[in-house]
Design an enzyme around this catalytic site. Structure first.
Site, PDB file in Angstrom:
ATOM      1  N   HIS A 266       0.891  -1.235   0.080  1.00 13.25           N
ATOM      2  CA  HIS A 266      -0.019   0.099   0.004  1.00 13.25           C
ATOM      3  C   HIS A 266       1.011   1.281   0.060  1.00 13.25           C
ATOM      4  O   HIS A 266       1.956   1.265   0.532  1.00 13.25           O
ATOM      5  CB  HIS A 266      -0.811   0.099   1.200  1.00 13.25           C
ATOM      6  CG  HIS A 266      -2.009   0.812   1.010  1.00 13.25           C
ATOM      7  ND1 HIS A 266      -2.147   2.127   1.399  1.00 13.25           N
ATOM      8  CD2 HIS A 266      -3.459   0.715   0.526  1.00 13.25           C
ATOM      9  CE1 HIS A 266      -3.367   2.601   0.979  1.00 13.25           C
ATOM     10  NE2 HIS A 266      -3.891   1.953   0.380  1.00 13.25           N
ATOM     11  N   ASP A 317      -7.825  -5.251  -1.223  1.00 11.01           N
ATOM     12  CA  ASP A 317      -8.464  -5.990  -2.380  1.00 11.01           C
ATOM     13  C   ASP A 317      -8.162  -7.644  -1.976  1.00 11.01           C
ATOM     14  O   ASP A 317      -8.891  -8.415  -2.727  1.00 11.01           O
ATOM     15  CB  ASP A 317      -7.563  -5.529  -3.477  1.00 11.01           C
ATOM     16  CG  ASP A 317      -8.080  -4.237  -4.066  1.00 11.01           C
ATOM     17  OD1 ASP A 317      -9.231  -4.106  -4.263  1.00 11.01           O
ATOM     18  OD2 ASP A 317      -7.101  -3.402  -4.106  1.00 11.01           O
TER      19      ASP A 317
HETATM   20  N1  COA Z   1       4.217  -7.496  -4.470  1.00  8.84           N
HETATM   21  C1  COA Z   1       5.347  -7.328  -4.588  1.00  8.84           C
HETATM   22  N2  COA Z   1       6.382  -6.327  -4.099  1.00  8.84           N
HETATM   23  C2  COA Z   1       5.677  -5.410  -3.588  1.00  8.84           C
HETATM   24  C3  COA Z   1       4.233  -5.072  -3.621  1.00  8.84           C
HETATM   25  C4  COA Z   1       3.660  -6.434  -4.089  1.00  8.84           C
HETATM   26  N3  COA Z   1       2.220  -6.072  -4.052  1.00  8.84           N
HETATM   27  N4  COA Z   1       3.883  -3.794  -3.151  1.00  8.84           N
HETATM   28  C5  COA Z   1       5.097  -3.295  -2.783  1.00  8.84           C
HETATM   29  N5  COA Z   1       6.083  -4.089  -3.304  1.00  8.84           N
HETATM   30  C6  COA Z   1       7.522  -3.925  -3.037  1.00  8.84           C
HETATM   31  C7  COA Z   1       7.859  -2.363  -3.737  1.00  8.84           C
HETATM   32  O1  COA Z   1       8.531  -3.244  -5.222  1.00  8.84           O
HETATM   33  C8  COA Z   1       9.120  -2.163  -3.117  1.00  8.84           C
HETATM   34  O2  COA Z   1      10.127  -2.903  -3.131  1.00  8.84           O
HETATM   35  P1  COA Z   1      11.679  -2.385  -3.485  1.00  8.84           P
HETATM   36  O3  COA Z   1      12.053  -1.682  -1.995  1.00  8.84           O
HETATM   37  O4  COA Z   1      12.476  -3.576  -3.262  1.00  8.84           O
HETATM   38  O5  COA Z   1      11.675  -1.700  -4.542  1.00  8.84           O
HETATM   39  C9  COA Z   1       8.731  -2.083  -1.464  1.00  8.84           C
HETATM   40  O6  COA Z   1       7.714  -3.019  -1.667  1.00  8.84           O
HETATM   41  C10 COA Z   1       7.683  -1.013  -1.289  1.00  8.84           C
HETATM   42  O7  COA Z   1       6.891  -0.647  -2.064  1.00  8.84           O
HETATM   43  P2  COA Z   1       6.306   1.160  -1.778  1.00  8.84           P
HETATM   44  O8  COA Z   1       7.053   2.122  -2.514  1.00  8.84           O
HETATM   45  O9  COA Z   1       5.715   1.099  -0.513  1.00  8.84           O
HETATM   46  O10 COA Z   1       5.008   0.649  -2.927  1.00  8.84           O
HETATM   47  P3  COA Z   1       4.347   1.881  -3.693  1.00  8.84           P
HETATM   48  O11 COA Z   1       3.592   2.865  -2.924  1.00  8.84           O
HETATM   49  O12 COA Z   1       5.111   2.294  -4.831  1.00  8.84           O
HETATM   50  O13 COA Z   1       2.943   0.946  -4.348  1.00  8.84           O
HETATM   51  C11 COA Z   1       1.064  -0.358  -4.709  1.00  8.84           C
HETATM   52  C12 COA Z   1       1.889   0.709  -3.960  1.00  8.84           C
HETATM   53  C13 COA Z   1      -0.371  -0.507  -3.957  1.00  8.84           C
HETATM   54  C14 COA Z   1       1.122   0.269  -6.267  1.00  8.84           C
HETATM   55  C15 COA Z   1       1.691  -1.553  -4.766  1.00  8.84           C
HETATM   56  O14 COA Z   1       2.115  -2.186  -3.415  1.00  8.84           O
HETATM   57  C16 COA Z   1       1.257  -2.551  -5.674  1.00  8.84           C
HETATM   58  O15 COA Z   1       1.685  -2.736  -6.708  1.00  8.84           O
HETATM   59  N6  COA Z   1       0.607  -3.512  -4.814  1.00  8.84           N
HETATM   60  C17 COA Z   1      -0.183  -4.497  -5.877  1.00  8.84           C
HETATM   61  C18 COA Z   1      -1.266  -3.783  -6.412  1.00  8.84           C
HETATM   62  C19 COA Z   1      -2.640  -3.636  -5.531  1.00  8.84           C
HETATM   63  O16 COA Z   1      -2.898  -4.504  -4.556  1.00  8.84           O
HETATM   64  N7  COA Z   1      -3.245  -2.569  -5.589  1.00  8.84           N
HETATM   65  C20 COA Z   1      -4.134  -2.185  -4.609  1.00  8.84           C
HETATM   66  C21 COA Z   1      -3.675  -1.062  -3.835  1.00  8.84           C
HETATM   67  S1  COA Z   1      -4.902  -0.816  -2.568  1.00  8.84           S
END
Ligand code: COA
Length: 380
Positions: A266, A317
């Site tokens: 998130h 989700d």
């Molecule tokens: N699967 C694998 N790795 C994940 C991840 C996931 N669902 N969500 C975050 N990470 C990883 C990132 O790649 C990052 O890794 P790194 O530090 O090695 O690069 C780390 O966790 C921190 O991520 P963060 O910067 O907090 O994420 P974000 O704010 O850029 O993205 C989302 C947030 C929601 C877009 C992302 O978590 C995601 O794509 N989730 C999957 C889609 C989803 O469930 N969306 C609904 C959101 S309510």
């Protein structure tokens, strides 16, 4: 003084992470895992109110008393009826396009039947908001019924609003446990700060464009798999994993391929999403009663494996997918169910944005070239 073409340095906040784009009184999302609607902790609301109370809270800034709730519910259910032309278009929509595409188009189409289009007063927008809160679920249900060659169902004043939504979608009344599940699902999805779709709606509203345009922007934004589209992808993943024993290898394979695990992570929460515990418990309860406990156990295993490997938590989700699946909703309709609940938050934010009366228009940091010599077309 800067010369023409000389770069003005600006700080770029990539992804607008932690940028507060406006003030809001509607909801508060905190990284340590708390969520408030109009000052109420979501944990205090979710088992004690129905979705109509939450929609009333978001639109009128206070919880209704019994009489107001009855009136509001009556109005909402009466407004679930769609214009004939909208129903006709739903029936004509190509069967292979995603339900979110049809929803986006038909919400836009609704604006053609707004009898007071040029009235952007607060009263007119509150009325419009109520109509959208009522009609968006009907569009979703009507599309599903049409696609599965089933008769459209008429809402009943005997049922609650969320219950009616499920009734219109499935064509059979919900049992008590299902009623509770859909009510809580809608309550938990009603609002969530400046998430991407709400922000999109507010940007559109900030130009003083109409509410339908703002909601159309929001629906298009919610559709993406990094936002509300994740829910459907969660179910695709769960369909791929046959048993608990396969989880470890499956998740490792995804991470080795640098793929995101849908329904995890998130932007704001660094602790568990406060909605997860409620959805997990609704999912467990429904799975118990429908002999699908294996699905629930697989989810718990996924949650543990992802946390061990990446230290991230499930978001709204993940268990929402299990809840909707167990309620008999097809996975391509998961995001439309999300939209049918978030519509109350979106419309509340659009009204708040009109009141704020400021254009949302950020700047950008130009990283392109200057001074390229112009070459006429015949010499390129
Ligand atoms: N699967 C694998 N790795 C994940 C991840 C996931 N669902 N969500 C975050 N990470 C990883 C990132 O790649 C990052 O890794 P790194 O530090 O090695 O690069 C780390 O966790 C921190 O991520 P963060 O910067 O907090 O994420 P974000 O704010 O850029 O993205 C989302 C947030 C929601 C877009 C992302 O978590 C995601 O794509 N989730 C999957 C889609 C989803 O469930 N969306 C609904 C959101 S309510």
């Amino acid at each position: 003084m800067k010369k023409m073409g000389e770069k003005q340095e600006r700080v770029v906040v990539r992804g607008l992470r932690d940028v507060a784009a406006a003030e809001t009184k509607i909801s508060y999302v905190n990284s340590n895992g708390t969520l408030y609607y109009l000052g109420y902790d979501i944990d205090d609301l979710v088992e004690r109110v129905c979705y109509e109370e939450v929609a009333h809270l978001l639109l009128y800034n206070r919880l209704p008393n019994k009489k107001e709730l009855d009136e509001f519910r009556f109005q909402l259910i009466s407004e679930m009826k769609l214009p004939e032309q909208v129903i006709k278009r739903i029936k004509r929509a190509p069967k292979d396009c995603h339900p979110m595409e049809v929803l986006r188009t038909e919400v836009s189409h609704l604006s053609e039947y707004d009898t007071h289009t040029n009235d952007n007063s607060d009263a007119a927008n509150k009325k419009r908001a109520l109509e959208l809160v009522a009609k968006v679920p009907t569009i979703v249900a009507a599309l599903h019924r049409t696609r599965t060659n089933q008769q459209l169902v008429t809402p009943s004043q005997e049922y609650g609003f969320a219950e009616n939504f499920l009734y219109l979608y499935r064509g059979k009344p919900a049992n008590n446990q299902e009623k509770e599940a859909i009510d809580r699902f809608m309550t938990l999805h009603a609002d969530h700060g400046f998430n991407a779709s709400t922000f999109a709606a507010r940007v559109t509203a900030s130009t003083n464009s109409d509410m339908y345009s703002a909601i159309t922007s929001a629906i298009g934004t919610l559709k993406g798999p990094l936002h509300g589209g994740a829910c459907e992808k969660v179910m695709l993943m769960l369909d791929d994993i046959n048993t608990e024993e396969e989880v470890e290898e499956y998740i490792q394979g995804m991470l080795d391929d640098q793929k995101k695990i849908m329904g995890f992570g998130h932007r704001v929460y660094k602790a568990e999403d406060p909605r997860t515990k409620h959805l997990r418990s609704i999912a467990e309860n429904l799975c118990h009663h429908t002999d699908t406990l294996n699905l629930y156990k697989t989810c718990i295993k996924i949650e543990n494996v992802v946390h061990d490997k990446k230290k991230i938590f499930p978001n709204v989700d993940f268990y929402a997918a299990v809840v909707l699946n167990t309620l008999g909703v097809s996975k391509e309709f998961f995001t439309p169910f999300f939209a049918s609940s978030r519509i109350s938050g979106w419309t509340a934010h659009v009204i708040e944005q009109y009141q704020d009366a400021v254009l949302l228009r950020p700047s950008s940091e130009y990283i392109g070239e200057f001074g390229r010599p112009f070459v006429p077309i015949e010499k390129r």
